[in-house]
Structure formats: structure tokens, C-alpha cells
Design a protein around this motif. Structure first.
Motif, PDB file in Angstrom:
ATOM      1  N   VAL A  68       0.768  -1.146  -0.008  1.00  0.00           N
ATOM      2  CA  VAL A  68       0.049  -0.034  -0.133  1.00  0.00           C
ATOM      3  C   VAL A  68       0.933   1.163   0.054  1.00  0.00           C
ATOM      4  CG1 VAL A  68      -1.679   1.319   1.310  1.00  0.00           C
ATOM      5  CG2 VAL A  68      -1.954  -1.171   1.213  1.00  0.00           C
ATOM      6  N   LEU A  69       1.895   1.187   0.871  1.00  0.00           N
ATOM      7  CA  LEU A  69       2.745   2.228   0.796  1.00  0.00           C
ATOM      8  C   LEU A  69       3.431   2.669  -0.505  1.00  0.00           C
ATOM      9  CD1 LEU A  69       4.423   2.235   4.217  1.00  0.00           C
ATOM     10  CD2 LEU A  69       2.810   3.764   3.835  1.00  0.00           C
TER      11      LEU A  69
ATOM     12  N   TYR B 222       2.821   5.915  -2.960  1.00  0.00           N
ATOM     13  CA  TYR B 222       3.997   6.515  -3.621  1.00  0.00           C
ATOM     14  C   TYR B 222       4.060   6.649  -5.070  1.00  0.00           C
ATOM     15  CZ  TYR B 222       8.998   7.566  -5.045  1.00  0.00           C
ATOM     16  OH  TYR B 222      10.152   7.942  -5.524  1.00  0.00           O
ATOM     17  N   LEU B 223       3.599   5.482  -5.749  1.00  0.00           N
ATOM     18  CA  LEU B 223       3.496   5.832  -7.140  1.00  0.00           C
ATOM     19  C   LEU B 223       2.298   6.570  -7.869  1.00  0.00           C
ATOM     20  CD1 LEU B 223       3.753   1.931  -8.129  1.00  0.00           C
ATOM     21  CD2 LEU B 223       5.745   3.559  -8.331  1.00  0.00           C
ATOM     22  N   VAL B 224       1.261   6.602  -6.881  1.00  0.00           N
ATOM     23  CA  VAL B 224       0.083   7.539  -7.210  1.00  0.00           C
ATOM     24  C   VAL B 224       0.697   8.902  -7.130  1.00  0.00           C
ATOM     25  CG1 VAL B 224      -2.205   8.319  -6.504  1.00  0.00           C
ATOM     26  CG2 VAL B 224      -1.786   5.801  -6.759  1.00  0.00           C
TER      27      VAL B 224
ATOM     28  N   HIS C 207       7.462  -0.880 -10.921  1.00  0.00           N
ATOM     29  CA  HIS C 207       7.113  -0.809  -9.492  1.00  0.00           C
ATOM     30  C   HIS C 207       5.552  -1.277  -9.165  1.00  0.00           C
ATOM     31  CE1 HIS C 207      10.186   2.700  -9.667  1.00  0.00           C
ATOM     32  NE2 HIS C 207      10.707   1.705  -8.809  1.00  0.00           N
ATOM     33  N   LEU C 208       4.667  -1.417 -10.132  1.00  0.00           N
ATOM     34  CA  LEU C 208       3.546  -1.679 -10.113  1.00  0.00           C
ATOM     35  C   LEU C 208       3.580  -3.260  -9.787  1.00  0.00           C
ATOM     36  CD1 LEU C 208       1.117   0.131 -12.601  1.00  0.00           C
ATOM     37  CD2 LEU C 208       0.973   0.004 -10.011  1.00  0.00           C
TER      38      LEU C 208
ATOM     39  N   GLU D 164      -6.422   5.667 -13.573  1.00  0.00           N
ATOM     40  CA  GLU D 164      -6.841   4.468 -12.972  1.00  0.00           C
ATOM     41  C   GLU D 164      -5.932   4.166 -11.690  1.00  0.00           C
ATOM     42  OE1 GLU D 164      -6.302   1.075 -15.478  1.00  0.00           O
ATOM     43  OE2 GLU D 164      -7.189   2.095 -17.191  1.00  0.00           O
ATOM     44  N   ALA D 165      -4.849   4.610 -11.513  1.00  0.00           N
ATOM     45  CA  ALA D 165      -3.994   4.460 -10.564  1.00  0.00           C
ATOM     46  C   ALA D 165      -4.715   5.311  -9.472  1.00  0.00           C
ATOM     47  CB  ALA D 165      -2.532   4.817 -10.706  1.00  0.00           C
TER      48      ALA D 165
END
Length: 177
Positions: free
Chosen positions: A52-53, A57-59, A73-74, A145-146
Motif C-alpha cells: 500500500v505504501l 508513492y506511485l500515485v 514498480h506496479l 486508474e491508479a
């Protein structure tokens, strides 16, 4: 997000049903020792927290128009999620639960399946999202989507830790009331 509120209402009814069993149900008692591996649940929760972290971070990076190594990373989020899922499944399969005979075990079994379902969906959605990054449907110009999947991951994490606290830690701390 609206469907998560409805899902949360169903979860809260399960939680209140558990508190009723634990505190007020006639002729009901919890076992002297919990049937689930606390260390397995904690390790599984840490893996889920990491997923989740990283997803959050990616979002945040996508909102800043940065999609460098997004697909890789996904896939890492998916890997952490799968490790969490497998460990949680191992906790469930190794627990001496008898859901057909004991209300306590039935509730714990249902909660574990509930957690597995949500974790599995989050993993599946993130894997599909990683594939869509590869195809060019998700990226710095199309981050939607992210952003939409982020609340589902957060909900899954919140429900996981609430479940560990309510169904495992509180009965260990106070015992049968």
C-alpha cells in the motif's frame, strides 16, 4: 469510493457481530488460546502495508507527472501483495478452525476469507494496471486508474489491521468478557 462505504458497512456489521459474540452472547466462550498465528498475521500485514505504501508513492509520483519505471514498480506492488496473500492463506490453512461447530471459528474463518478476497482483488487490479502501463493506457498523461485504485488498497489495509486488532489482539489482551 461509494461502493467502499457500502462494503465498509457490511464489514462493520461483521465487527459488531463479533463484539456481541465476544461480550454478550449466552453460552458462548472464546478458546483459551487463539487459533491463528499472530506472527504470521503480523508478517502478512507488514507485506500488505509495504504494498500500500509503494502504491501510494506511485500515485503521488503520477500526480506529479512522473511515470519512470511505473510498470516495474506496479509489479513490485503485485509481488508484495502476492506474498501477503500467500502468507495469509498459510495462516488460514494451518489454523485449527472448526467453523461448522464453533461460532468463534466461523467468524474468524469468514473474516480471513473476506481479507483474502479483498487482497486478491487489489492484487489482480494492480496486475491489470501494470499491463495497461505496458500498453500505454496508464501513465503520466493518463493517471486516472491508479488514482481510482488507491482507495481500494487503503481500504484493504485498514480492514486488515482493524481485523487483527479486533479479532486477535483485543481478545488476547482482555480474554473472554
Amino acid at each position: 469510493v461509494v461502493s467502499l462505504f457500502a462494503n465498509g458497512a457490511l464489514y462493520l456489521s461483521l465487527l459488531f457481530g463479533w463484539f456481541y459474540l465476544w461480550t454478550a452472547a449466552p453460552r458462548w466462550s472464546a478458546p483459551a488460546e487463539g487459533p491463528l498465528s499472530l506472527w504470521g498475521l503480523l508478517a502478512s500485514g507488514l507485506l500488505l502495508s509495504g504494498a500500500v505504501l509503494l502504491n501510494n508513492y506511485l500515485v503521488a509520483r503520477l500526480r506529479k507527472r512522473d511515470d519512470l519505471h511505473l510498470e516495474r514498480h506496479l509489479w513490485l506492488v503485485v509481488g508484495l501483495g502476492i506474498a501477503h496473500f500467500v502468507l495469509l492463506l498459510r495462516v488460514l490453512s494451518s489454523a485449527p478452525l472448526n467453523p461448522g461447530a464453533l461460532a468463534h471459528d466461523a467468524v474468524l474463518t469468514f473474516v480471513l476469507y473476506y481479507l483474502l478476497l479483498h487482497s486478491g482483488l487489489a492484487i489482480l487490479f494492480s496486475g491489470l494496471q501494470a499491463l495497461r502501463v505496458r500498453c500505454g493506457y496508464v501513465g503520466r498523461t493518463l493517471p486516472y486508474e491508479a488514482v481510482v485504485l488507491r482507495p481500494f488498497w487503503i481500504y484493504t489495509l485498514a480492514v486488515y489491521w482493524c481485523s487483527v486488532a479486533a479479532f486477535i489482539l483485543m481478545p488476547m489482551a482482555w480474554g473472554p468478557l
